[in-house]
Design a protein around this motif. Structure first.
Motif, PDB file in Angstrom:
ATOM      1  N   THR A  17      13.466  -2.632  -1.260  1.00  0.00           N
ATOM      2  CA  THR A  17      15.047  -2.588  -0.898  1.00  0.00           C
ATOM      3  C   THR A  17      15.818  -2.879  -2.071  1.00  0.00           C
ATOM      4  N   VAL A  18      15.081  -2.935  -3.153  1.00  0.00           N
ATOM      5  CA  VAL A  18      16.066  -2.707  -4.498  1.00  0.00           C
ATOM      6  C   VAL A  18      15.533  -1.461  -4.978  1.00  0.00           C
ATOM      7  N   VAL A  19      16.475  -0.440  -5.184  1.00  0.00           N
ATOM      8  CA  VAL A  19      16.175   0.855  -5.524  1.00  0.00           C
ATOM      9  C   VAL A  19      17.014   1.438  -6.796  1.00  0.00           C
ATOM     10  N   VAL A  20      16.837   2.560  -7.478  1.00  0.00           N
ATOM     11  CA  VAL A  20      17.379   2.992  -8.407  1.00  0.00           C
ATOM     12  C   VAL A  20      17.962   4.444  -7.895  1.00  0.00           C
ATOM     13  N   LEU A 144      -2.190  -2.027  -5.397  1.00  0.00           N
ATOM     14  CA  LEU A 144      -0.537  -2.432  -5.116  1.00  0.00           C
ATOM     15  C   LEU A 144       0.024  -1.952  -6.723  1.00  0.00           C
ATOM     16  N   ARG A 145       0.789  -0.922  -6.587  1.00  0.00           N
ATOM     17  CA  ARG A 145       1.358  -0.329  -7.868  1.00  0.00           C
ATOM     18  C   ARG A 145       3.104   0.005  -7.638  1.00  0.00           C
ATOM     19  N   LYS A 146       3.449   0.242  -8.802  1.00  0.00           N
ATOM     20  CA  LYS A 146       4.708   0.906  -8.799  1.00  0.00           C
ATOM     21  C   LYS A 146       4.717   2.220  -9.091  1.00  0.00           C
ATOM     22  N   CYS A 147       5.660   3.001  -8.548  1.00  0.00           N
ATOM     23  CA  CYS A 147       5.689   4.203  -8.893  1.00  0.00           C
ATOM     24  C   CYS A 147       5.557   4.560 -10.087  1.00  0.00           C
ATOM     25  N   ALA A 148       4.849   5.792 -10.735  1.00  0.00           N
ATOM     26  CA  ALA A 148       4.723   6.037 -12.182  1.00  0.00           C
ATOM     27  C   ALA A 148       5.785   6.688 -12.860  1.00  0.00           C
ATOM     28  N   ASN A 149       7.080   6.784 -12.183  1.00  0.00           N
ATOM     29  CA  ASN A 149       7.999   7.378 -12.862  1.00  0.00           C
ATOM     30  C   ASN A 149       8.890   5.889 -13.274  1.00  0.00           C
ATOM     31  N   ASP A 158      -1.605   1.490  -2.133  1.00  0.00           N
ATOM     32  CA  ASP A 158      -2.460   2.880  -2.047  1.00  0.00           C
ATOM     33  C   ASP A 158      -3.441   2.569  -0.982  1.00  0.00           C
ATOM     34  N   VAL A 159      -3.370   3.600   0.069  1.00  0.00           N
ATOM     35  CA  VAL A 159      -4.314   3.541   0.992  1.00  0.00           C
ATOM     36  C   VAL A 159      -4.940   4.673   1.129  1.00  0.00           C
ATOM     37  N   SER A 160      -4.895   5.684   0.026  1.00  0.00           N
ATOM     38  CA  SER A 160      -5.511   6.831  -0.021  1.00  0.00           C
ATOM     39  C   SER A 160      -7.002   6.558  -0.308  1.00  0.00           C
ATOM     40  N   LYS A 161      -7.767   7.582   0.118  1.00  0.00           N
ATOM     41  CA  LYS A 161      -9.225   7.233   0.167  1.00  0.00           C
ATOM     42  C   LYS A 161      -9.673   7.202  -1.414  1.00  0.00           C
ATOM     43  N   ALA A 162      -9.169   8.031  -2.217  1.00  0.00           N
ATOM     44  CA  ALA A 162      -9.591   8.328  -3.645  1.00  0.00           C
ATOM     45  C   ALA A 162      -9.037   7.188  -4.477  1.00  0.00           C
ATOM     46  N   GLY A 163      -7.616   6.554  -3.919  1.00  0.00           N
ATOM     47  CA  GLY A 163      -7.090   5.455  -4.637  1.00  0.00           C
ATOM     48  C   GLY A 163      -6.309   5.703  -5.989  1.00  0.00           C
ATOM     49  N   ARG A 164      -6.011   6.964  -5.876  1.00  0.00           N
ATOM     50  CA  ARG A 164      -5.232   7.620  -7.111  1.00  0.00           C
ATOM     51  C   ARG A 164      -3.687   7.910  -6.933  1.00  0.00           C
ATOM     52  N   ARG A 165      -3.237   7.393  -5.806  1.00  0.00           N
ATOM     53  CA  ARG A 165      -1.884   7.666  -5.626  1.00  0.00           C
ATOM     54  C   ARG A 165      -1.028   6.894  -6.920  1.00  0.00           C
ATOM     55  N   ARG A 166      -0.053   7.823  -7.273  1.00  0.00           N
ATOM     56  CA  ARG A 166       0.798   7.263  -8.491  1.00  0.00           C
ATOM     57  C   ARG A 166       2.176   7.249  -8.213  1.00  0.00           C
ATOM     58  N   TRP A 167       2.655   7.913  -7.232  1.00  0.00           N
ATOM     59  CA  TRP A 167       4.153   8.127  -7.022  1.00  0.00           C
ATOM     60  C   TRP A 167       4.466   7.526  -5.742  1.00  0.00           C
ATOM     61  N   SER A 169       6.751   8.983  -3.819  1.00  0.00           N
ATOM     62  CA  SER A 169       6.637  10.108  -2.850  1.00  0.00           C
ATOM     63  C   SER A 169       6.650  11.394  -3.528  1.00  0.00           C
ATOM     64  N   MET A 170       5.843  12.350  -3.022  1.00  0.00           N
ATOM     65  CA  MET A 170       5.796  13.592  -3.679  1.00  0.00           C
ATOM     66  C   MET A 170       7.058  14.585  -3.489  1.00  0.00           C
ATOM     67  N   GLN A 171       7.959  14.066  -2.613  1.00  0.00           N
ATOM     68  CA  GLN A 171       9.269  14.724  -2.220  1.00  0.00           C
ATOM     69  C   GLN A 171      10.143  14.443  -3.639  1.00  0.00           C
ATOM     70  N   THR A 172      10.141  13.079  -4.116  1.00  0.00           N
ATOM     71  CA  THR A 172      10.985  12.900  -5.259  1.00  0.00           C
ATOM     72  C   THR A 172      10.331  12.865  -6.551  1.00  0.00           C
ATOM     73  N   CYS A 173       9.800  11.696  -6.980  1.00  0.00           N
ATOM     74  CA  CYS A 173       9.137  11.366  -8.270  1.00  0.00           C
ATOM     75  C   CYS A 173       8.321  12.227  -8.444  1.00  0.00           C
ATOM     76  N   GLY A 174       7.239  12.367  -7.687  1.00  0.00           N
ATOM     77  CA  GLY A 174       5.956  13.245  -7.943  1.00  0.00           C
ATOM     78  C   GLY A 174       6.102  14.556  -8.048  1.00  0.00           C
ATOM     79  N   GLY A 175       7.128  15.209  -7.050  1.00  0.00           N
ATOM     80  CA  GLY A 175       7.475  16.490  -7.074  1.00  0.00           C
ATOM     81  C   GLY A 175       8.200  16.735  -8.303  1.00  0.00           C
ATOM     82  N   GLN A 176       9.048  16.133  -8.689  1.00  0.00           N
ATOM     83  CA  GLN A 176       9.847  16.135 -10.123  1.00  0.00           C
ATOM     84  C   GLN A 176       8.820  16.241 -11.298  1.00  0.00           C
TER      85      GLN A 176
END
Ligand SMILES: [Zn+2]
Length: 199
Positions: A17-20, A144-149, A158-167, A169-176
């Motif tokens: 709930t704190v965002v940039v 438990l991670r912060k977005c890579a941006n 990160d609940v993904s199987k591979a455990g390599r989520r970095r972003w 969201s792919m719609q915002t930071c990951g996509g950019q």
């Protein structure tokens, strides 16, 4: 007002709930209405549960609780051990929202169920405290991670199987980041020479 629910854990969504926005840090929990709107949107309380409750001081208290949780969870993610103060804080808030077991009988069919017995505000703090307690007890601190941006403050579990989520969201930071990498490769004339690391 739109909140972010991409943290995969209620407590992490509270941290988010704190965002940039437009380069500025913005706190989405400004007034009592924001507290109620977030609690309902997060599914922590039923609609209208905080109506008429003494929520006047709550934005400040909830923001304080959130920042203490943030420090504790960041320390846990970095070192794998929760600070002692965090455990004591969780137990205080867990005690605000005891569960009671109820038994009902209908035509010989007897069932039991557990329900939270605290007042609405206590249930909100209890739900967040339970979320943190479950995270510490059963989850992996390395996930438990912060977005890579670097310009983004959002966090996620990160609940993904591979455990390599970095972003966040792919719609915002990951996509950019993906688009930037694509243009950089095209500009450098190296298109197609190596696999996209973001794939
Ligand atoms: Zn992000």
């Amino acid at each position: 007002m739109s909140f972010f629910f991409l943290g995969e854990r209620l407590a992490v969504d509270l941290l988010n709930t704190v965002v940039v926005q437009d380069g500025r840090v913005r706190d989405l929990l400004q007034g009592p209405r924001d507290v109620a709107a977030w609690a309902e949107a997060a599914g922590a309380l039923p609609h209208g549960a905080l109506r008429g409750s003494p929520a006047g001081q709550e934005p400040e208290r909830l923001r304080g609780f959130r920042e203490t949780l943030r420090r504790g969870l960041v320390a846990w993610a970095a070192g794998g051990t929760p600070p002692r103060g965090l455990i004591a804080l969780l137990n205080r808030h867990l005690a605000r929202d005891p569960e009671v077991t109820e038994v009902t009988a209908s035509r010989g069919n007897v069932v039991t169920r557990r329900r939270p017995a605290g007042a609405p505000l206590d249930r909100l703090y209890g739900a967040v405290a339970r979320s943190v307690a479950e995270l510490l007890a059963g989850d992996d601190p390395r996930r438990l991670r912060k977005c890579a941006n670097p310009a983004c403050r959002l966090m996620f579990y990160d609940v993904s199987k591979a455990g390599r989520r970095r972003w966040c969201s792919m719609q915002t930071c990951g996509g950019q980041a993906k688009a930037r990498a694509f243009y950089r490769r095209r500009r450098d004339g190296s298109h197609g020479r190596r696999a996209d690391p973001l794939q």
